[in-house]
Every structure is written in C-alpha cells, then in structure tokens.
Write a protein that holds these residues in place. Structure first.
Motif, PDB file in Angstrom:
ATOM      1  N   GLU A 148       0.806  -1.224   0.000  1.00  0.00           N
ATOM      2  CA  GLU A 148       0.000   0.000   0.000  1.00  0.00           C
ATOM      3  C   GLU A 148       0.846   1.285   0.000  1.00  0.00           C
ATOM      4  OE1 GLU A 148      -3.398   0.183  -0.346  1.00  0.00           O
ATOM      5  OE2 GLU A 148      -3.245  -1.974  -0.676  1.00  0.00           O
ATOM      6  N   LYS A 149       2.084   1.172  -0.429  1.00  0.00           N
ATOM      7  CA  LYS A 149       2.925   2.356  -0.590  1.00  0.00           C
ATOM      8  C   LYS A 149       2.535   3.060  -1.888  1.00  0.00           C
ATOM      9  CE  LYS A 149       7.719   3.863  -1.200  1.00  0.00           C
ATOM     10  NZ  LYS A 149       9.133   3.429  -1.310  1.00  0.00           N
ATOM     11  N   ILE A 150       2.340   4.357  -1.799  1.00  0.00           N
ATOM     12  CA  ILE A 150       1.910   5.118  -2.975  1.00  0.00           C
ATOM     13  C   ILE A 150       3.079   5.299  -3.937  1.00  0.00           C
ATOM     14  CG2 ILE A 150       1.000   7.320  -3.807  1.00  0.00           C
ATOM     15  CD1 ILE A 150      -0.463   7.594  -1.139  1.00  0.00           C
ATOM     16  N   LEU A 151       2.833   4.943  -5.205  1.00  0.00           N
ATOM     17  CA  LEU A 151       3.854   5.043  -6.249  1.00  0.00           C
ATOM     18  C   LEU A 151       3.602   6.209  -7.198  1.00  0.00           C
ATOM     19  CD1 LEU A 151       3.972   1.239  -7.178  1.00  0.00           C
ATOM     20  CD2 LEU A 151       5.409   2.450  -5.512  1.00  0.00           C
ATOM     21  N   ALA A 152       2.334   6.561  -7.362  1.00  0.00           N
ATOM     22  CA  ALA A 152       1.967   7.643  -8.285  1.00  0.00           C
ATOM     23  C   ALA A 152       0.551   8.095  -7.981  1.00  0.00           C
ATOM     24  CB  ALA A 152       2.064   7.179  -9.740  1.00  0.00           C
ATOM     25  N   TYR A 153       0.224   9.294  -8.444  1.00  0.00           N
ATOM     26  CA  TYR A 153      -1.129   9.831  -8.319  1.00  0.00           C
ATOM     27  C   TYR A 153      -1.719  10.087  -9.700  1.00  0.00           C
ATOM     28  CZ  TYR A 153      -0.538  10.770  -3.306  1.00  0.00           C
ATOM     29  OH  TYR A 153      -0.353  10.655  -1.950  1.00  0.00           O
ATOM     30  N   ILE A 154      -3.046   9.936  -9.779  1.00  0.00           N
ATOM     31  CA  ILE A 154      -3.773  10.237 -11.017  1.00  0.00           C
ATOM     32  C   ILE A 154      -4.995  11.068 -10.650  1.00  0.00           C
ATOM     33  CG2 ILE A 154      -4.900   9.321 -13.070  1.00  0.00           C
ATOM     34  CD1 ILE A 154      -3.475   6.614 -12.440  1.00  0.00           C
TER      35      ILE A 154
END
Length: 260
Positions: A148-154
């Motif tokens: 659940e580590k954030i890699l990117a946002y959209i």
C-alpha cells in the motif's frame, strides 16, 4: 504622448498580457479594429505561436523574448529584457496505461511540478480530492504496491479534457498524472475492481533557469500604469490563447497608446 500637468508613464511588461471586452462598444467602433494594425496584431500572434511551447528556462522562451523586445522597441523606442534566475520544472516523456489483457494507454499529462519515476506498477486506490488553483476540486487516485505504498497519483479533471495543471503544493517527489473528464466513470469502476496501472514519468528541476521579462515604457512621471501579460506556456502547447493572444493585444495597445 500628450503631456498633462503630471505624466503617467505606461509600462508594458512583455511576459505579460491585457485583454478587455466591453459591450458598450458600438458596431462602428468595433469595425475600427479591423484595419492594418489589426493585421499586425494577428501577425504578431502567429509569430509568437511559431516559437512553439515556451516553458521557463527553454530556448524557445529566450527566442520569443528577443522577438518581443524587437517589436516593443520599435513601438516605444526603449524596450529591454529583464533577465533573472529562478527554479524551473521541465517534463520529458511519460506514459500511463492499464495492465492486463484489455490494456489501455490513457491520454494523460503530467502536473507541473510532478516528480519522476523510471517505472511503476500497482493497484488503483481512491485518494480523495486534488485541489487545483484553489478553484477546482477533482477526484484523485493513487497507484499503490502490495504494501500500500503510494507510487503515483492520477487526477481526473472534472470539467474538460486532459491538460497540464499546476500542483497545489507546487511540487512533489511522486509522479502526478492528469486525465480528462471522459475517464470519470472508467476510474470509478477501475477502483472498485482493483485494476492495475503502470507507467513512467520523466521530469526534472533546473535550478538557475532564465525568466525573461520584456519591458517598454511610454511617457514619464512619478506614477505608472502597468499593462502586462505572460508569454510563457506549459510544456505541451504553443499557447494560442494562453497567452499568445494576450501578448499580441499588449503589443497592439502599446502601438495605439503611443499615438495618443
């Protein structure tokens, strides 16, 4: 310029624009614009577009500023370029797509100030809202790994097609993509189904980029009226209306006011 008891110099800042519209203008008054100076204004607009995208620190911005200085000097007799250094963000290439048999390459852009990523792949999660320009509140999603580590946002632009926008925070270490309103239902469903996304983003900061104001004056005195507008653009467009049109209007205003 005709002198009064106190002169009011007009300062024209070339990275800069003014546009105004009045319903009080009659038809005959409107027709006055369609003369040889109107054609000059249109030609300036075309020439500014010919330089292509003009983000801060780019060779196109510098080349465009030289042209604007030349035109403004011919009008005012005293135009110059004011060059100062500032940190500037730039985009390379990027890609955003779904993973699986029905792979889709999504039409997307990077937010100005987005971070870079050599490559990421993960599951879509709803991540609340993205506030843009303190005016719009749009749905935002994240792409996360197995921990659940954030890699990117959209972000899904809620009121139109995908175009570059500025991050509310100014910058981020993570890549931030934007897609158009037509993807609203697709992303809501993709989030429910846990669809996987992948992509990459090339972006970097230039510490000492040239920011170039083009300035000319008409008249003299202790007080000033400043007429200005920007001529820089985002990385993806030559800026026909944002803001080559406004810059051409500034030049035309200078030309007409010089005759007053």
């Amino acid at each position: 310029m005709k002198q009064t008891e106190e002169q009011f110099p007009l300062v024209f800042a070339g990275i800069a624009v003014i546009c105004f519209c009045s319903t009080a203008l009659g038809i005959e008054r409107k027709r006055e614009m369609y003369d040889e100076t109107y054609e000059e204004m249109k030609e300036n607009w075309k020439r500014i577009l010919d330089f292509g995208p003009k983000p801060f620190g780019s060779p196109a911005l510098s080349a465009s500023s030289l042209y604007l200085e030349k035109v403004l000097r011919a009008i005012t007799g005293n135009a110059c370029r004011d060059i100062y250094k500032r940190k500037a963000w730039g985009a390379g290439t990027w890609r955003l797509e779904t993973v699986g048999e029905d792979k889709r390459i999504l039409e997307s852009y990077l937010f100005l100030g987005s971070g870079a990523s050599a490559g990421f792949e993960g599951t879509l999660r709803y991540a609340g809202h993205n506030r843009v320009w303190d005016m719009y509140v749009w749905d935002r999603y994240s792409v996360v790994d197995t921990e659940e580590k954030i890699l990117a946002y959209i972000t899904v632009r809620g009121n139109g097609e995908a175009i570059p926008q500025m991050l509310f925070t100014g910058y981020s270490e993570l890549p931030h993509f934007i897609v158009g309103a037509e993807e609203t239902e697709f992303f809501a469903k993709a989030c429910e189904e846990g669809l996987r996304f992948r992509g990459f983003a090339e972006a970097k900061w230039q510490e000492d980029a040239d920011c170039i104001d083009v300035v000319g004056t008409i008249g003299s005195g202790s007080r000033k009226i400043i007429i200005c507008g920007h001529y820089d653009t985002v990385y993806s467009t030559p800026g026909a209306y944002d803001n080559a049109a406004g810059t051409a209007v500034v030049l035309e205003l200078a030309r007409r006011l010089k005759k007053v």
